[in-house]
Design an enzyme around this catalytic site. Structure first.
Site, PDB file in Angstrom:
ATOM      1  N   LYS A 240       0.855  -1.188   0.000  1.00  0.00           N
ATOM      2  CA  LYS A 240       0.000   0.000   0.000  1.00  0.00           C
ATOM      3  C   LYS A 240       0.891   1.237   0.000  1.00  0.00           C
ATOM      4  O   LYS A 240       1.737   1.398   0.884  1.00  0.00           O
ATOM      5  CB  LYS A 240      -0.920   0.017   1.219  1.00  0.00           C
ATOM      6  CG  LYS A 240      -1.915   1.169   1.159  1.00  0.00           C
ATOM      7  CD  LYS A 240      -2.860   1.145   2.325  1.00  0.00           C
ATOM      8  CE  LYS A 240      -2.309   1.790   3.562  1.00  0.00           C
ATOM      9  NZ  LYS A 240      -2.121   3.255   3.483  1.00  0.00           N
TER      10      LYS A 240
ATOM     11  N   ASP B 101     -13.046  15.247  -3.678  1.00  0.00           N
ATOM     12  CA  ASP B 101     -13.054  16.561  -4.331  1.00  0.00           C
ATOM     13  C   ASP B 101     -14.320  16.629  -5.184  1.00  0.00           C
ATOM     14  O   ASP B 101     -15.171  15.725  -5.113  1.00  0.00           O
ATOM     15  CB  ASP B 101     -11.764  16.702  -5.179  1.00  0.00           C
ATOM     16  CG  ASP B 101     -11.328  18.161  -5.325  1.00  0.00           C
ATOM     17  OD1 ASP B 101     -12.195  19.020  -5.573  1.00  0.00           O
ATOM     18  OD2 ASP B 101     -10.115  18.431  -5.205  1.00  0.00           O
TER      19      ASP B 101
ATOM     20  N   THR C 244     -10.294   4.074  10.470  1.00  0.00           N
ATOM     21  CA  THR C 244     -10.225   3.176  11.634  1.00  0.00           C
ATOM     22  C   THR C 244      -9.651   3.873  12.868  1.00  0.00           C
ATOM     23  O   THR C 244      -9.710   3.334  13.969  1.00  0.00           O
ATOM     24  CB  THR C 244      -9.383   1.919  11.301  1.00  0.00           C
ATOM     25  OG1 THR C 244      -8.197   2.338  10.632  1.00  0.00           O
ATOM     26  CG2 THR C 244     -10.139   0.973  10.412  1.00  0.00           C
TER      27      THR C 244
ATOM     28  N   LYS D  32      -7.095   8.358  -1.158  1.00  0.00           N
ATOM     29  CA  LYS D  32      -8.398   8.784  -0.610  1.00  0.00           C
ATOM     30  C   LYS D  32      -8.913  10.057  -1.288  1.00  0.00           C
ATOM     31  O   LYS D  32      -9.149  11.074  -0.619  1.00  0.00           O
ATOM     32  CB  LYS D  32      -8.301   9.010   0.904  1.00  0.00           C
ATOM     33  CG  LYS D  32      -7.829   7.807   1.706  1.00  0.00           C
ATOM     34  CD  LYS D  32      -7.856   8.078   3.208  1.00  0.00           C
ATOM     35  CE  LYS D  32      -7.398   6.917   4.046  1.00  0.00           C
ATOM     36  NZ  LYS D  32      -5.955   6.618   3.988  1.00  0.00           N
TER      37      LYS D  32
ATOM     38  N   ASP E 135      -3.346   4.384  -1.961  1.00  0.00           N
ATOM     39  CA  ASP E 135      -4.283   4.863  -0.932  1.00  0.00           C
ATOM     40  C   ASP E 135      -4.177   6.385  -0.826  1.00  0.00           C
ATOM     41  O   ASP E 135      -3.539   6.900   0.087  1.00  0.00           O
ATOM     42  CB  ASP E 135      -3.904   4.166   0.392  1.00  0.00           C
ATOM     43  CG  ASP E 135      -4.740   4.617   1.574  1.00  0.00           C
ATOM     44  OD1 ASP E 135      -5.866   5.083   1.385  1.00  0.00           O
ATOM     45  OD2 ASP E 135      -4.243   4.470   2.717  1.00  0.00           O
TER      46      ASP E 135
ATOM     47  N   ARG F 179       2.607  -0.611  10.747  1.00  0.00           N
ATOM     48  CA  ARG F 179       3.639  -0.594  11.787  1.00  0.00           C
ATOM     49  C   ARG F 179       3.980  -1.938  12.417  1.00  0.00           C
ATOM     50  O   ARG F 179       5.159  -2.163  12.735  1.00  0.00           O
ATOM     51  CB  ARG F 179       3.262   0.461  12.850  1.00  0.00           C
ATOM     52  CG  ARG F 179       3.425   1.877  12.318  1.00  0.00           C
ATOM     53  CD  ARG F 179       2.662   2.894  13.113  1.00  0.00           C
ATOM     54  NE  ARG F 179       1.211   2.762  12.904  1.00  0.00           N
ATOM     55  CZ  ARG F 179       0.310   3.564  13.451  1.00  0.00           C
ATOM     56  NH1 ARG F 179       0.710   4.546  14.244  1.00  0.00           N
ATOM     57  NH2 ARG F 179      -0.970   3.385  13.202  1.00  0.00           N
TER      58      ARG F 179
HETATM   59  O1  C5P Z   1       0.525   1.122  10.814  1.00  0.00           O
HETATM   60  P1  C5P Z   1      -0.901   0.699  10.626  1.00  0.00           P
HETATM   61  O2  C5P Z   1      -1.074  -0.807  10.531  1.00  0.00           O
HETATM   62  O3  C5P Z   1      -1.859   1.358  11.596  1.00  0.00           O
HETATM   63  O4  C5P Z   1      -1.250   1.267   9.149  1.00  0.00           O
HETATM   64  C1  C5P Z   1      -2.562   1.283   8.631  1.00  0.00           C
HETATM   65  C2  C5P Z   1      -2.547   1.931   7.292  1.00  0.00           C
HETATM   66  O5  C5P Z   1      -3.868   1.938   6.750  1.00  0.00           O
HETATM   67  C3  C5P Z   1      -2.095   3.404   7.295  1.00  0.00           C
HETATM   68  O6  C5P Z   1      -1.359   3.602   6.091  1.00  0.00           O
HETATM   69  C4  C5P Z   1      -3.392   4.198   7.246  1.00  0.00           C
HETATM   70  O7  C5P Z   1      -3.234   5.412   6.538  1.00  0.00           O
HETATM   71  C5  C5P Z   1      -4.302   3.260   6.452  1.00  0.00           C
HETATM   72  N1  C5P Z   1      -5.743   3.403   6.673  1.00  0.00           N
HETATM   73  C6  C5P Z   1      -6.320   3.290   7.939  1.00  0.00           C
HETATM   74  N2  C5P Z   1      -7.672   3.419   8.083  1.00  0.00           N
HETATM   75  C7  C5P Z   1      -8.459   3.646   7.021  1.00  0.00           C
HETATM   76  C8  C5P Z   1      -7.882   3.754   5.744  1.00  0.00           C
HETATM   77  C9  C5P Z   1      -6.511   3.612   5.608  1.00  0.00           C
HETATM   78  O8  C5P Z   1      -5.607   3.061   8.902  1.00  0.00           O
HETATM   79  N3  C5P Z   1      -9.774   3.680   7.176  1.00  0.00           N
END
Ligand code: C5P
Length: 234
Positions: free
Chosen positions: A39, A69, A123, A66, A64, A214
């Protein structure tokens, strides 16, 4: 230019949330045997530009960005990313049905293989934060409503919390693609994520793809962390 081998079928998208192309390519080289795709989000795309998509391999990239607009602008952006040949890209459902439809139609005219999905509720958002921006619904209710809108607009699926997958699946049917961030192996740090599940739970509830950042990229040995999660999913 780095060329990575084709990936095995594996539901993990690793979030390459790093500030430079060199770090992203290094991670991708380490991780590609253990994950299904990568991603690329705002941090990396804004730093490295569209060529990072080609370097990682467009056919395994979930872009990603998002988009949110006016419909004409989103249609133009959708055309540009579909031309890059990415596997999946997303728009924000809060942009509305007309905007989502414009993005989907424009992307498909350029590249029928690229999937377009809608971001429902981040999330990292909980009920109190939704209240703050004027959404009185519980996150799960808002996410289901936004997923219905995405389906109505002709999108291929949504990004949602694993906790919302079952109710959206019931609403939108078996072919609706569901990509879930907010995934944490048991015992891993939550960071800013509030509505999480383990990888096994997220798949068991019906998610198609898991976005994991992470817990893999910040691990002392990212390849080992990805391998351990992938093995638990077999
Ligand atoms: O590090 P972590 O596992 O929290 O990363 C989650 C990834 O998913 C991040 O890149 C975040 O921008 C993305 N994301 C999210 N929630 C959403 C859409 C995308 O955490 N609803």
């Amino acid at each position: 230019m780095t060329t990575l081998p084709k990936l095995n079928k594996n539901p993990i998208f690793v979030a390459l949330d790093v500030p430079a192309a060199t770090a992203a390519v290094q991670l991708a080289q380490q991780l590609h045997p253990h994950v299904g795709g990568f991603k690329i989000g705002l941090e990396l795309f804004c730093a490295a530009g569209p060529q990072i998509v080609e370097e990682i391999g467009a056919e395994k990239v979930f872009l990603d960005l998002k988009f949110h607009d006016i419909p004409n602008t989103v249609a133009g952006a959708a055309r540009s990313v579909a031309r890059l040949g990415v596997m999946i890209f997303n728009v924000h459902c809060l942009g509305g049905v007309e905007m989502m439809r414009a993005g989907a139609m424009a992307a498909r005219e350029v590249n029928a293989a690229t999937k377009i999905i809608g971001v429902t509720i981040l999330t990292s958002h909980d009920a109190a934060q939704l209240q703050e921006i004027g959404l009185a619904e519980e996150p799960a209710v808002a996410a289901r409503r936004l997923a219905q809108m995405a389906q109505q607009a002709g999108l291929d699926g949504v990004v949602c919390s694993p906790q919302e997958v079952a109710s959206i699946r019931a609403e939108c049917g078996p072919d609706f693609l569901m990509v879930t961030p907010g995934v944490r192996p048991a015992g891993a740090a939550l960071g800013d994520q509030k509505r999480v599940m383990t990888p096994q739970e997220a798949l068991a509830t019906g998610a198609n793809w898991l976005v994991i950042g992470r817990p893999i990229t910040a691990a002392p040995d990212p390849a080992q962390a990805a391998r351990a999660i992938a093995q638990e999913l077999v």
